[in-house]
Design an enzyme around this catalytic site. Structure first.
Site, PDB file in Angstrom:
ATOM      1  N   CYS A   1       9.303 -22.757  -3.480  1.00 41.37           N
ATOM      2  CA  CYS A   1       9.857 -21.536  -4.081  1.00 41.37           C
ATOM      3  C   CYS A   1       9.005 -21.012  -5.243  1.00 41.37           C
ATOM      4  O   CYS A   1       8.695 -19.822  -5.323  1.00 41.37           O
ATOM      5  CB  CYS A   1      11.283 -21.774  -4.536  1.00 41.37           C
ATOM      6  SG  CYS A   1      11.562 -23.358  -5.340  1.00 41.37           S
TER       7      CYS A   1
ATOM      8  N   HIS B   1      13.879 -18.451 -10.598  1.00 38.47           N
ATOM      9  CA  HIS B   1      12.837 -19.153 -11.361  1.00 38.47           C
ATOM     10  C   HIS B   1      12.005 -18.138 -12.156  1.00 38.47           C
ATOM     11  O   HIS B   1      11.711 -17.043 -11.668  1.00 38.47           O
ATOM     12  CB  HIS B   1      11.888 -19.893 -10.422  1.00 38.47           C
ATOM     13  CG  HIS B   1      12.506 -21.042  -9.684  1.00 38.47           C
ATOM     14  ND1 HIS B   1      13.706 -21.611 -10.030  1.00 38.47           N
ATOM     15  CD2 HIS B   1      12.058 -21.751  -8.605  1.00 38.47           C
ATOM     16  CE1 HIS B   1      13.975 -22.613  -9.205  1.00 38.47           C
ATOM     17  NE2 HIS B   1      12.989 -22.712  -8.328  1.00 38.47           N
TER      18      HIS B   1
ATOM     19  N   GLY C   1      17.472 -24.469  -7.601  1.00 43.06           N
ATOM     20  CA  GLY C   1      16.295 -24.994  -6.909  1.00 43.06           C
ATOM     21  C   GLY C   1      16.438 -26.446  -6.499  1.00 43.06           C
ATOM     22  O   GLY C   1      15.715 -26.936  -5.643  1.00 43.06           O
TER      23      GLY C   1
ATOM     24  N   GLY D   1      24.073 -25.980   3.069  1.00 47.24           N
ATOM     25  CA  GLY D   1      23.419 -26.172   1.762  1.00 47.24           C
ATOM     26  C   GLY D   1      23.236 -24.871   1.007  1.00 47.24           C
ATOM     27  O   GLY D   1      23.594 -23.783   1.472  1.00 47.24           O
TER      28      GLY D   1
END
Ligand SMILES: NC(=O)c1ccc[n+]([C@@H]2O[C@H](COP(=O)([O-])OP(=O)(O)OC[C@H]3O[C@@H](n4cnc5c(N)ncnc54)[C@H](OP(=O)(O)O)[C@@H]3O)[C@@H](O)[C@H]2O)c1
Length: 329
Positions: free
Chosen positions: A126, A234, A157, A10
């Site tokens: 996160c 982010h 994300g 992933g």
């Protein structure tokens, strides 16, 4: 250490392998684990090929540490099975974060809570990790009362599918959708699923996890989480009201002295944090530090970090390093 990386194929898994290699984590045997779809495929680590195995095979191998980034359902079902055979699990999903019997750890803040009997350790969300990294030193000094945060979150994300959606839309190609709407040239006020109270799950993670990590329920967090078409990290616009007044120069000083935090804050030179520059870095970048002129003891700032590194992989590997260094595994 015999180490299993669950979810190795992933988005987080890929960065996990990179961070483990970069930090030269002491690995005697590496088990790369993913779903049945990937079993038998090959991935390389430090130039050596490894064959992906399934979860049952990995449990049978009794690793010392298993770092999970394979979704909440996989963690709920499989983390206890690893724990039962003596493995210490560091879990990146939201499955265990608010479980009162599990620690929620940002090593710079609360790794000292960890003991050898913690067999499932939760890695925070996160967007929470980068937020608390900046809030912790300020809370200690001025005592927070209330935080209001709006996030501008990267498609990475959401995982591989969302990055693909953005790439497809940018190339004008029809493909599978990770979001209910286009993300390119758009902003979705919708991260994770909606809950009964009208907030999204991501917003409630931001509201609750900081209290647990800082071990303090006397402050509150109100959040709006927004997905934007960036891929590097982010960003967060954060308004913090403190009980005590602060001095801006001292705030900058406190943040710049905090390990893992870098202050980038100079309006004269257009210096402020941005996701394309935070990408692939471990630090949490803070800028646009200024007084909220509408309310007493209140600060505005802008926080940016790579959600796949400090927001996920780096934080998890730091936890694993702490366990090894302190002989807790
Ligand atoms: N992306 C972020 O910024 C971020 C940050 C913090 C935490 N997290 C969390 O980390 C986890 C993974 O996120 P991601 O973004 O890396 O997602 P992703 O790119 O979709 O990858 C998911 C990984 O989980 C594996 N997986 C899925 N179902 C599985 C099953 N039943 N058994 C074993 N493995 C399974 C997948 O394997 P296959 O390739 O075989 O399908 C893949 O390796 C999620 O829990 C997420 O909430 C993500």
């Amino acid at each position: 250490m015999k180490v299993a990386v669950v979810g190795a194929t992933g988005m987080v898994g890929e960065v996990m392998l990179k961070v483990l290699a970069e930090r030269n984590f002491p690995i005697s045997e590496l088990l790369l684990v993913a779903s049945a779809r990937s079993v038998g495929k090959k991935l390389s680590y430090k130039g050596k090929e490894h064959t992906i195995i399934g979860l049952e095979t990995a449990v049978a191998a009794r690793p010392d540490i298993a770092i999970f980034s394979a979704g909440g359902d996989t963690s709920l079902e499989w983390a206890p099975k690893f724990a039962e055979v003596g493995t210490t699990v560091v879990d990146n999903s939201s499955a265990w974060r608010m479980d009162a019997s599990k620690k929620l750890v940002v090593p710079e803040i609360n790794a000292s809570e960890l003991t050898a009997s913690d067999k499932i350790i939760a890695n925070p969300n996160c967007s929470t990790i980068q937020l608390v990294m900046a809030l912790n030193p300020l809370h200690k000094k001025y005592q927070m009362k209330r935080v209001v945060i709006s996030t501008y979150q990267s498609v990475s994300g959401t995982g591989v599918k969302a990055v693909k959606q953005l790439e497809n839309e940018m190339a004008g190609v029809q493909g599978e959708m990770a979001y209910p709407y286009p993300i390119n040239r758009n902003a979705l006020p919708h991260c994770d699923v909606f809950l009964e109270n009208g907030y999204t799950k991501e917003e409630m993670k931001l509201a609750r996890e900081p209290q647990k990590i800082l071990d303090d329920r006397t402050f509150s967090v109100s959040a709006t989480a927004v997905r934007i078409p960036t891929a590097g990290g982010h960003s967060e616009s954060v308004n913090v009201e403190f009980h005590n007044d602060f001095d801006l120069a001292e705030v900058r000083q406190l943040l710049s002295e905090t390990p893992g935090v870098t202050v980038q804050d100079n309006p004269d030179t257009n210096t402020y944090p941005m996701p394309i520059y935070a990408h692939d870095k471990d630090d949490v970048f803070v800028g646009r530090i200024r007084r909220d002129e509408t309310q007493r003891n209140t600060l505005n700032m802008w926080i940016v970090s790579d959600n796949l590194r400090k927001g996920a992989a780096t934080n998890a590997v730091q936890i694993a390093e702490y366990l090894v260094e302190n002989k807790l595994v």
